[in-house]
Design a protein around this motif. Structure first.
Motif, PDB file in Angstrom:
ATOM      1  N   ASP A 194       0.846  -1.185   0.000  1.00 49.88           N
ATOM      2  CA  ASP A 194       0.000   0.000   0.000  1.00 49.88           C
ATOM      3  C   ASP A 194       0.889   1.246   0.000  1.00 49.88           C
ATOM      4  N   PRO A 195       0.876   2.040  -1.079  1.00 45.41           N
ATOM      5  CA  PRO A 195       1.733   3.225  -1.124  1.00 45.41           C
ATOM      6  C   PRO A 195       1.307   4.316  -0.150  1.00 45.41           C
ATOM      7  N   ALA A 196       0.156   4.136   0.501  1.00 46.01           N
ATOM      8  CA  ALA A 196      -0.277   5.111   1.501  1.00 46.01           C
ATOM      9  C   ALA A 196       0.411   4.917   2.849  1.00 46.01           C
ATOM     10  N   GLU A 229       8.270   2.835  10.090  1.00 46.83           N
ATOM     11  CA  GLU A 229       9.448   1.980  10.076  1.00 46.83           C
ATOM     12  C   GLU A 229       9.020   0.521  10.200  1.00 46.83           C
ATOM     13  N   TYR A 230       8.999  -0.161   9.071  1.00 45.03           N
ATOM     14  CA  TYR A 230       8.711  -1.590   9.057  1.00 45.03           C
ATOM     15  C   TYR A 230      10.011  -2.374   9.201  1.00 45.03           C
ATOM     16  N   ALA A 231       9.882  -3.643   9.501  1.00 47.14           N
ATOM     17  CA  ALA A 231      11.069  -4.453   9.764  1.00 47.14           C
ATOM     18  C   ALA A 231      12.014  -4.485   8.580  1.00 47.14           C
ATOM     19  N   SER A 232      11.484  -4.538   7.373  1.00 44.37           N
ATOM     20  CA  SER A 232      12.360  -4.718   6.214  1.00 44.37           C
ATOM     21  C   SER A 232      12.133  -3.700   5.118  1.00 44.37           C
ATOM     22  N   LEU A 233      11.334  -2.656   5.364  1.00 37.48           N
ATOM     23  CA  LEU A 233      11.122  -1.658   4.331  1.00 37.48           C
ATOM     24  C   LEU A 233      10.652  -0.334   4.911  1.00 37.48           C
ATOM     25  N   ARG A 234      10.859   0.710   4.129  1.00 39.89           N
ATOM     26  CA  ARG A 234      10.323   2.043   4.373  1.00 39.89           C
ATOM     27  C   ARG A 234       9.696   2.495   3.062  1.00 39.89           C
ATOM     28  N   ILE A 235       8.492   3.023   3.118  1.00 34.33           N
ATOM     29  CA  ILE A 235       7.735   3.354   1.918  1.00 34.33           C
ATOM     30  C   ILE A 235       7.669   4.861   1.751  1.00 34.33           C
ATOM     31  N   GLY A 236       8.128   5.364   0.625  1.00 33.29           N
ATOM     32  CA  GLY A 236       7.981   6.773   0.300  1.00 33.29           C
ATOM     33  C   GLY A 236       8.713   7.686   1.266  1.00 33.29           C
ATOM     34  N   GLY A 237       8.181   8.899   1.398  1.00 31.67           N
ATOM     35  CA  GLY A 237       8.797   9.904   2.250  1.00 31.67           C
ATOM     36  C   GLY A 237       8.189   9.931   3.627  1.00 31.67           C
ATOM     37  N   GLY A 238       7.851  11.129   4.101  1.00 33.70           N
ATOM     38  CA  GLY A 238       7.339  11.286   5.444  1.00 33.70           C
ATOM     39  C   GLY A 238       5.877  10.904   5.568  1.00 33.70           C
ATOM     40  N   PRO A 239       5.366  10.885   6.805  1.00 31.50           N
ATOM     41  CA  PRO A 239       3.957  10.542   7.047  1.00 31.50           C
ATOM     42  C   PRO A 239       3.021  11.460   6.279  1.00 31.50           C
ATOM     43  N   GLY A 272       0.637   5.111 -10.534  1.00 26.55           N
ATOM     44  CA  GLY A 272       1.817   5.198 -11.385  1.00 26.55           C
ATOM     45  C   GLY A 272       2.867   6.182 -10.929  1.00 26.55           C
ATOM     46  N   ASP A 273       2.582   6.986  -9.895  1.00 30.33           N
ATOM     47  CA  ASP A 273       3.570   7.940  -9.402  1.00 30.33           C
ATOM     48  C   ASP A 273       4.830   7.212  -8.951  1.00 30.33           C
ATOM     49  N   ARG A 274       5.967   7.859  -9.156  1.00 29.29           N
ATOM     50  CA  ARG A 274       7.221   7.287  -8.680  1.00 29.29           C
ATOM     51  C   ARG A 274       7.355   7.547  -7.183  1.00 29.29           C
ATOM     52  N   LEU A 275       7.807   6.537  -6.466  1.00 26.99           N
ATOM     53  CA  LEU A 275       8.102   6.700  -5.057  1.00 26.99           C
ATOM     54  C   LEU A 275       9.322   5.855  -4.714  1.00 26.99           C
ATOM     55  N   THR A 276      10.060   6.296  -3.733  1.00 27.29           N
ATOM     56  CA  THR A 276      11.245   5.572  -3.302  1.00 27.29           C
ATOM     57  C   THR A 276      10.886   4.627  -2.166  1.00 27.29           C
ATOM     58  N   ARG A 303      15.550  -3.528   3.253  1.00 33.74           N
ATOM     59  CA  ARG A 303      16.616  -4.066   4.101  1.00 33.74           C
ATOM     60  C   ARG A 303      17.217  -5.308   3.453  1.00 33.74           C
ATOM     61  N   ARG A 304      18.528  -5.356   3.415  1.00 34.22           N
ATOM     62  CA  ARG A 304      19.236  -6.528   2.895  1.00 34.22           C
ATOM     63  C   ARG A 304      19.489  -7.533   4.030  1.00 34.22           C
ATOM     64  N   THR A 305      19.855  -8.732   3.626  1.00 34.40           N
ATOM     65  CA  THR A 305      20.121  -9.780   4.613  1.00 34.40           C
ATOM     66  C   THR A 305      21.336  -9.463   5.474  1.00 34.40           C
ATOM     67  N   ASP A 306      22.231  -8.589   5.012  1.00 30.55           N
ATOM     68  CA  ASP A 306      23.401  -8.218   5.818  1.00 30.55           C
ATOM     69  C   ASP A 306      23.126  -7.031   6.733  1.00 30.55           C
ATOM     70  N   GLY A 307      21.867  -6.566   6.775  1.00 34.49           N
ATOM     71  CA  GLY A 307      21.488  -5.487   7.665  1.00 34.49           C
ATOM     72  C   GLY A 307      21.581  -4.096   7.067  1.00 34.49           C
ATOM     73  N   THR A 308      22.172  -3.960   5.873  1.00 38.62           N
ATOM     74  CA  THR A 308      22.237  -2.661   5.207  1.00 38.62           C
ATOM     75  C   THR A 308      20.927  -2.406   4.461  1.00 38.62           C
ATOM     76  N   TRP A 309      20.796  -1.168   3.955  1.00 42.26           N
ATOM     77  CA  TRP A 309      19.555  -0.778   3.282  1.00 42.26           C
ATOM     78  C   TRP A 309      19.856  -0.323   1.863  1.00 42.26           C
ATOM     79  N   GLN A 310      18.896  -0.511   0.988  1.00 40.75           N
ATOM     80  CA  GLN A 310      19.037  -0.094  -0.401  1.00 40.75           C
ATOM     81  C   GLN A 310      17.791   0.664  -0.839  1.00 40.75           C
ATOM     82  N   ASP A 311      17.982   1.824  -1.445  1.00 41.02           N
ATOM     83  CA  ASP A 311      16.864   2.594  -1.989  1.00 41.02           C
ATOM     84  C   ASP A 311      16.571   2.144  -3.410  1.00 41.02           C
ATOM     85  N   VAL A 312      15.303   1.934  -3.696  1.00 45.75           N
ATOM     86  CA  VAL A 312      14.885   1.553  -5.046  1.00 45.75           C
ATOM     87  C   VAL A 312      13.704   2.427  -5.455  1.00 45.75           C
ATOM     88  N   HIS A 313      13.519   2.582  -6.735  1.00 39.49           N
ATOM     89  CA  HIS A 313      12.457   3.442  -7.256  1.00 39.49           C
ATOM     90  C   HIS A 313      11.308   2.590  -7.785  1.00 39.49           C
TER      91      HIS A 313
END
Length: 270
Positions: A166-168, A173-183, A190-194, A198-208
């Motif tokens: 849900d893009p809303a 802060e979810y365990a393995s993801l963050r959706i979009g910008g602020g609350p 179709g809007d782009r959102l970042t 979370r990767r298995t090594d504990g680091t994070w990656q931003d995707v579009h």
């Protein structure tokens, strides 16, 4: 798109690289990166509910297509849990190459070329699951094309089970993801959102990704020939009886309890 792609709009914690998996997940390195996405939230509130829904509609030996199988983790798990004949399909040859090596329970793999699954006849599938594929699909017309191709693969009366984010659900802060910008940020179809994964090594990656509000999907499914569309938003309390018990009780899941971010949409091929 791949199940393993997860939320990236091009990814599969098991899910979705079928609408054009360029960018982050493209090529061999991208496939490996996709396979390293942790997807904990999906394994709590997503995939177990997809499997449960499918278990009510198909039986051992039935043909289940994983549309956007990515590196194959979810397809492999489905084959083992449902005892179905699982066929993985994806737009990325590199994803399929990886899945062939790492998902031994999957019976076959097929490439999607020019929007069509190669080597699969009309009505071949007893069910289709499609996990996080839409996030990599940029336009309404392209989403409709995905639904239309899935409808072609299904026999009449067979189910599609669709897992989306849900893009809303921004600013949580979810365990393995963050959706979009602020609350409170809003995203239209179709809007782009970042999305941060979370990767298995504990680091994070931003995707579009591309945002597809959950209420927008039933109308497109009906246009593609589906009927009996229903939607479910799984909760942590429900997951305690559906997901792996040790896994479900192993974290606090604070964000997931605050506002569950995943929606399971089920529809029947008319």
């Amino acid at each position: 798109m791949s199940d393993g792609a997860r939320e990236s709009g091009q990814a599969d914690g098991g899910a979705g690289s079928t609408g054009g998996a360029g960018g982050t997940w493209s090529g061999r390195a991208g496939a490996q990166a996709f396979a390293a996405v942790e997807a904990a939230t999906d394994w709590l509130l997503g995939y177990p509910f997809v499997f449960r829904t499918l278990s009510h509609r198909i039986g051992p030996g039935d043909v289940l297509v994983d549309y956007g199988c990515g590196p194959g983790q979810v397809a492999d798990a489905a084959a083992r849990r449902l005892q179905a004949r699982v066929l993985g399909v994806d737009t990325s040859p590199e994803m399929l190459e990886l899945a062939r090596r790492t998902a031994p329970a999957v019976a076959e793999f097929h490439l999607v070329e020019n929007g069509r699954v190669t080597g699969l006849a009309d009505g071949r599938a007893d069910a289709v699951m499609c996990n996080h594929v839409l996030a990599s699909v940029p336009t309404q017309e392209a989403v409709l094309a995905v639904f239309t191709e899935i409808h072609r693969l299904l026999r009449p009366g067979a189910p599609l089970v669709l897992l989306t984010t849900d893009p809303a659900c921004t600013g949580i802060e979810y365990a393995s993801l963050r959706i979009g910008g602020g609350p409170g940020e809003e995203y239209g179809p179709g809007d782009r959102l970042t999305v941060r994964l979370r990767r298995t090594d504990g680091t994070w990656q931003d995707v579009h990704n591309h945002a597809w509000p959950v209420g927008f999907l039933p109308g497109l499914l009906e246009r593609a020939g589906f009927r009996d569309v229903t939607q479910q938003r799984p909760t942590v309390d429900e997951a305690l009886t559906v997901a792996d018990p040790e896994f479900a009780r192993g974290r606090a899941w604070a964000g997931e309890r605050e506002r569950p971010p995943l929606v399971v949409t089920t529809a029947t091929a008319g």
